[in-house]
Each structure stands twice: as C-alpha cells, then as structure tokens.
Scaffold this motif. Structure first.
Motif, mmCIF file in Angstrom:
data_model
loop_
_atom_site.group_PDB
_atom_site.id
_atom_site.type_symbol
_atom_site.label_atom_id
_atom_site.label_comp_id
_atom_site.label_asym_id
_atom_site.label_seq_id
_atom_site.Cartn_x
_atom_site.Cartn_y
_atom_site.Cartn_z
ATOM 1 N N LEU A 1 0.886 6.546 -7.098
ATOM 2 C CA LEU A 1 -0.312 7.220 -7.586
ATOM 3 C C LEU A 1 -0.450 8.647 -7.053
ATOM 4 O O LEU A 1 -1.403 9.347 -7.405
ATOM 5 N N ARG A 2 0.477 9.029 -6.167
ATOM 6 C CA ARG A 2 0.477 10.376 -5.577
ATOM 7 C C ARG A 2 -0.857 10.678 -4.899
ATOM 8 O O ARG A 2 -1.475 11.714 -5.125
ATOM 9 N N LEU A 3 -1.247 9.788 -4.032
ATOM 10 C CA LEU A 3 -2.504 9.940 -3.299
ATOM 11 C C LEU A 3 -2.243 10.421 -1.890
ATOM 12 O O LEU A 3 -1.303 9.967 -1.217
ATOM 13 N N GLY A 4 -3.053 11.357 -1.427
ATOM 14 C CA GLY A 4 -3.008 11.763 -0.037
ATOM 15 C C GLY A 4 -3.728 10.761 0.843
ATOM 16 O O GLY A 4 -4.354 9.801 0.350
ATOM 17 N N ASP A 5 -3.689 10.972 2.159
ATOM 18 C CA ASP A 5 -4.309 10.028 3.080
ATOM 19 C C ASP A 5 -5.809 9.906 2.829
ATOM 20 O O ASP A 5 -6.363 8.803 2.843
ATOM 21 N N GLY A 6 -6.481 11.041 2.605
ATOM 22 C CA GLY A 6 -7.923 11.015 2.398
ATOM 23 C C GLY A 6 -8.316 10.278 1.136
ATOM 24 O O GLY A 6 -9.228 9.434 1.151
ATOM 25 N N ARG A 7 -7.645 10.576 0.033
ATOM 26 C CA ARG A 7 -7.977 9.929 -1.238
ATOM 27 C C ARG A 7 -7.628 8.445 -1.197
ATOM 28 O O ARG A 7 -8.348 7.607 -1.752
ATOM 29 N N LEU A 8 -6.517 8.111 -0.536
ATOM 30 C CA LEU A 8 -6.165 6.702 -0.402
ATOM 31 C C LEU A 8 -7.203 5.973 0.434
ATOM 32 O O LEU A 8 -7.612 4.844 0.100
ATOM 33 N N GLY A 9 -7.652 6.608 1.523
ATOM 34 C CA GLY A 9 -8.667 5.981 2.362
ATOM 35 C C GLY A 9 -9.940 5.674 1.593
ATOM 36 O O GLY A 9 -10.530 4.599 1.740
ATOM 37 N N LEU A 10 -10.367 6.603 0.736
ATOM 38 C CA LEU A 10 -11.559 6.363 -0.079
ATOM 39 C C LEU A 10 -11.330 5.226 -1.073
ATOM 40 O O LEU A 10 -12.202 4.385 -1.296
ATOM 41 N N ALA A 11 -10.161 5.193 -1.668
ATOM 42 C CA ALA A 11 -9.864 4.130 -2.633
ATOM 43 C C ALA A 11 -9.847 2.763 -1.960
ATOM 44 O O ALA A 11 -10.329 1.771 -2.529
ATOM 45 N N LEU A 12 -9.315 2.710 -0.737
ATOM 46 C CA LEU A 12 -9.215 1.435 -0.036
ATOM 47 C C LEU A 12 -10.572 0.886 0.388
ATOM 48 O O LEU A 12 -10.691 -0.299 0.717
ATOM 49 N N LEU A 13 -11.599 1.726 0.386
ATOM 50 C CA LEU A 13 -12.936 1.250 0.700
ATOM 51 C C LEU A 13 -13.486 0.327 -0.396
ATOM 52 O O LEU A 13 -14.495 -0.350 -0.186
ATOM 53 N N GLY A 14 -12.840 0.325 -1.561
ATOM 54 C CA GLY A 14 -13.343 -0.479 -2.670
ATOM 55 C C GLY A 14 -13.486 -1.946 -2.320
ATOM 56 O O GLY A 14 -14.504 -2.571 -2.647
ATOM 57 N N ALA A 15 -12.478 -2.519 -1.665
ATOM 58 C CA ALA A 15 -12.517 -3.956 -1.363
ATOM 59 C C ALA A 15 -13.655 -4.324 -0.404
ATOM 60 O O ALA A 15 -14.451 -5.218 -0.709
ATOM 61 N N PRO A 16 -13.762 -3.678 0.764
ATOM 62 C CA PRO A 16 -14.873 -4.060 1.650
ATOM 63 C C PRO A 16 -16.244 -3.747 1.071
ATOM 64 O O PRO A 16 -17.189 -4.507 1.280
ATOM 65 N N VAL B 1 0.816 -1.222 0.000
ATOM 66 C CA VAL B 1 0.000 0.000 0.000
ATOM 67 C C VAL B 1 0.849 1.272 0.000
ATOM 68 O O VAL B 1 0.560 2.209 -0.757
ATOM 69 N N PRO B 2 1.898 1.364 0.837
ATOM 70 C CA PRO B 2 2.702 2.599 0.798
ATOM 71 C C PRO B 2 3.291 2.889 -0.586
ATOM 72 O O PRO B 2 3.301 4.053 -1.024
ATOM 73 N N GLN B 3 3.785 1.858 -1.272
ATOM 74 C CA GLN B 3 4.347 2.083 -2.603
ATOM 75 C C GLN B 3 3.273 2.542 -3.586
ATOM 76 O O GLN B 3 3.494 3.445 -4.391
ATOM 77 N N ILE B 4 2.098 1.920 -3.519
ATOM 78 C CA ILE B 4 1.009 2.322 -4.416
ATOM 79 C C ILE B 4 0.584 3.756 -4.128
ATOM 80 O O ILE B 4 0.299 4.539 -5.039
ATOM 81 N N LYS B 5 0.540 4.121 -2.855
ATOM 82 C CA LYS B 5 0.200 5.500 -2.487
ATOM 83 C C LYS B 5 1.189 6.479 -3.103
ATOM 84 O O LYS B 5 0.805 7.528 -3.643
#
Length: 432
Positions: free
Chosen positions: A25-40, A18-22
């Motif tokens: 993709l140049r994602l901030g914490d908020g945008r990464l958090g939203l993206a990670l919601l995809g799986a659940p 996850v850190p490497q993907i972040k």
C-alpha cells in the motif's frame, strides 16, 4: 474454548503480514500507525453494544452471529487500496472480534458456574495457544508469499467449520446471576404489613450496591494495569532488547515469544492454583514473580548479559499477567445481572489501557529514555497486587437474608437452607 482459540488464531496470523501490506500500500510509518488503530477503535466502540446484545439475546446467539462475520472479514483484504480502506476493514474486524470475544467469555463464565470451579484460565490458555499458532501460520505464509486475502479466507473457513458446530453444545445463559444465587425473584414484592423488614432489606441492598460499585472500580483498575502491561510487552519488548540491550534482530523478537509462552504455561495450571489458593493470592504471587524478574532485567539491561536477562524479564511478565484477565472476567461476570455487560465494562477499561500503553511509554521514553520508562511496568504490577483482593469469588447477595416475602417461619428446628447465609456452603467460593 474453541471460539476463543479461533478468535486468536485468525487475528494473530495478521501481525506477520503487516510489513507486506505496508509495502503493497506504500504507507509510511505514520500513515500505517493510523490505519492500524482501526482494529482497537472498532473493538472499544462496540464493546458496550455487544454487552447489551449478550444481555438481550444471550451469549450463544451472539457467538453464532459474530463468528461467521469475524471469519469472513479477513477475506476482504484484496479490496483494500489505501490507508483509510485498511482502517475501515480493521475497524470492522475489531468490531466483530469484540462481539466474539465478549460472548465467548460470557459463555465460559456460564460453564464455570456449572462446573463449580475455576476454568477461565484454561479458556484463556486456548486463546494464547491460538495466538501462538496463528503467528506461526502467518509467518510461514509470509515466507511463502501466500496472498493475504487467500490466507485469511482459508483460515477463516477452517475456523468457522470447526467452531460453529461446537456452538450447538453451548449452555444457555443463566438469568440474573446474583438474584438467582440469592433466591430473589425480580417480580417478588414484600407482603402487606411487612414494610419495616422491607425497608431494612432495601438499606442492605443499597449497601451491597455501594460495595459492588467500589469492587467493580477495583476490577477495572486491575484490568487497566494488566492490559497495559500486555501492550508494553507486545509493542516495546523488541525495541527494548534491540536498543537498550543491543540484541541482534533475530533475538529482539524473543522477548515477546517468551512472554507469550510463559503466559500460556501458567494459564494451563492457573485454574488449579486459583481453586486451591484463591484468585487474590494466586495473582499476587504471580505479580511478585513478575516484579522481581522484570526489575532484575532492567537493573542489568546495559550489561553484557542484558539481552538474556531481558528475555527472562519479559517471560516473568507473562507469568505475572497470565491469571489476571481470566480472574477479572470471572469475577466481573458474577457481580452484575449480566455477564456480558460486566465483561464489556472491564474489557473497555482494559482495552483503553492497551491503547494508552504505546503513547505513555513512548512519551516517557522521550523524556527519560526507554530503559527508565519501562519502570512503569513495576508500578502497574504493584497496582494489580494492591487491588487483587477485589478478585475474590463473589458470594451471594448479603441482602437476601433480610428480604421478607411473607410471614416469618415459626419452625426453628429445621435445617438452615438460606442461600449465602453464614454457616452454609452454598454461595461460597469453590462450591457448586
């Protein structure tokens, strides 16, 4: 068990990347958090469909369909270009993982019925072993700068090559678990002239349905509490150890490691414990250990040895939740007409607890601090213990003894053979 191992192996190898993907993709914490919601979100939204598919086509066919899809999704990571494409990929991954998860658990319940003794804890130990292995592989791959797509392509290919041939040894699903256990046939009708006994049988069935409904609600409460505890350990253990106890960065991750290792160890012996003492007593004993250990860790969290106590506390939490999910799935799979549908229901509630964990604990932490906010874990453990009687092994339908499909027998000298009738072993927990 192989399917559950592969399920955890592939997905757990994602977390260290996850850190490497972040960064890529140049994602901030908020945008990464939203993206990670995809799986659940993908998993929760498809659980019901998977339950219906298992009911319609059987667990073996669903495993064979979900396994190649699940193993192939990870190879699409090179196509991810931003937040929403990452969300979409994880959504697809979550959907295929829920298909494999529900179908594999339904198959394990069928095997458990064939054995006539608990095996679900061992099956879930295979999942935990896969998670530990996957996390280690992902960590090594990250250290060696292996491309994310290549990692998942290799792992998915290996997992598919190992698990798919094993599906040919899977067992066909039994039809109508409770009906068959009680000797009922769905097409049977009371013979003419027997309307009064039929009415009594219908009343008994109605009472049974009410009992199952209340019991199923209790199972959902247990599932919710257990999954939320697991979510707390996954999301907040490192933060607690770092911010409350002052643990160094290299030590903060030890809390979740202790949680996972202890869960794995207890699951290895969980089936024998549940066979000997019963699921309710086993779960209550484990939650008592977790309650004492976690409460003690919180009590000394700000002292000089708070970090070590915190690691022990999260390990105790792993002990407390180790047998809960296996017992819930096993019991739920025996209550309804379809193991897949029943597991889908309790899984949906459980995943809701997993999703609710981070915002609930985070909101409480904003109000009272993380140290006090984690006392919610003690409330959850008490809830699991309170509803643990719902985990007892289901007996055959009590209405079976009152169903009449023909004239009553006149021979009273023969042996008793009605399934589930008091005084017989058939249908009792722990017997074939």
């Amino acid at each position: 068990m192989i399917a559950l191992f592969v399920l955890a192996l592939v997905f757990a190898s994602w977390a260290p990347r996850v850190p490497q993907i972040k960064t890529d993709l140049r994602l901030g914490d908020g945008r990464l958090g939203l993206a990670l919601l995809g799986a659940p979100v993908g998993a929760v939204l498809t659980l019901w469909l998977v339950g219906l598919a298992v009911s319609r086509f059987g667990s073996v066919r669903v495993v064979r369909a979900a396994l190649p899809s699940y193993c192939a999704v990870g190879a699409l990571f090179p196509l991810v270009a931003g937040q929403w494409s990452l969300f979409a990929l994880l959504f697809l991954w979550g959907a295929t993982s829920s298909g494999l998860d529900i179908a594999a658990n339904a198959q394990a319940i069928g095997v458990e019925r064939g054995y006539g003794r608990p095996i679900m804890a061992t099956a879930h130990a295979a999942w935990t072993a896969g998670a530990l292995s996957g996390a280690g592989i992902g960590t090594v791959a990250a250290a060696l700068a292996v491309p994310v797509g290549a990692q998942f392509a290799v792992l998915g290919g290996i997992g598919l090559a190992v698990a798919l041939p094993a599906t040919w040894w899977m067992l066909p699903d039994p039809a109508g678990p409770m009906a068959e256990a009680s000797g009922e046939r769905s097409g049977a009708q009371p013979a003419a002239g027997w309307s009064a006994p039929a009415a009594v049988a219908e009343q008994s069935r109605a009472r049974g349905r009410r009992r199952w409904s209340a019991r199923f609600a209790a199972l959902c409460a247990v599932s919710f509490g257990s999954f939320l505890c697991e979510g707390v350990a996954a999301d907040w253990s490192a933060v607690y150890l770092a911010e409350v106890t002052g643990a160094a960065a290299g030590v903060a991750g030890a809390g979740f490691v202790a949680f996972t290792v202890c869960m794995f160890a207890v699951r290895l012996v969980g089936d024998r414990a549940m066979a000997q003492y019963g699921p309710p007593r086993t779960v209550r004993g484990c939650t008592a250990v977790a309650g004492v250990g976690f409460a003690g860790a919180l009590a000394v969290g700000t002292l000089s040895f708070g970090s070590a106590a915190g690691v022990i506390g999260f390990g105790a939490l792993g002990v407390g939740t180790a047998c809960v999910a296996p017992a819930v799935f096993s019991t739920a799979g025996r209550l309804g007409e379809s193991a897949g549908t029943s597991i889908a229901v309790v899984s949906t509630v459980g995943y809701t607890g997993w999703l609710a964990g981070p915002p609930v604990v985070g909101g409480l932490a904003e109000l009272v601090g993380l140290h006090r906010a984690l006392t919610i874990v003690l409330l959850l453990l008490a809830t699991i213990a309170a509803f643990a009687p719902a985990l007892r092994s289901p007996r055959a339908d009590p209405a079976a003894d009152e169903r009449v499909s023909g004239p009553p027998a006149t021979d009273t000298g023969g042996p008793e053979t009605d399934v589930g009738r008091p005084g017989t072993d058939v249908g009792r927990p722990g017997t074939p």
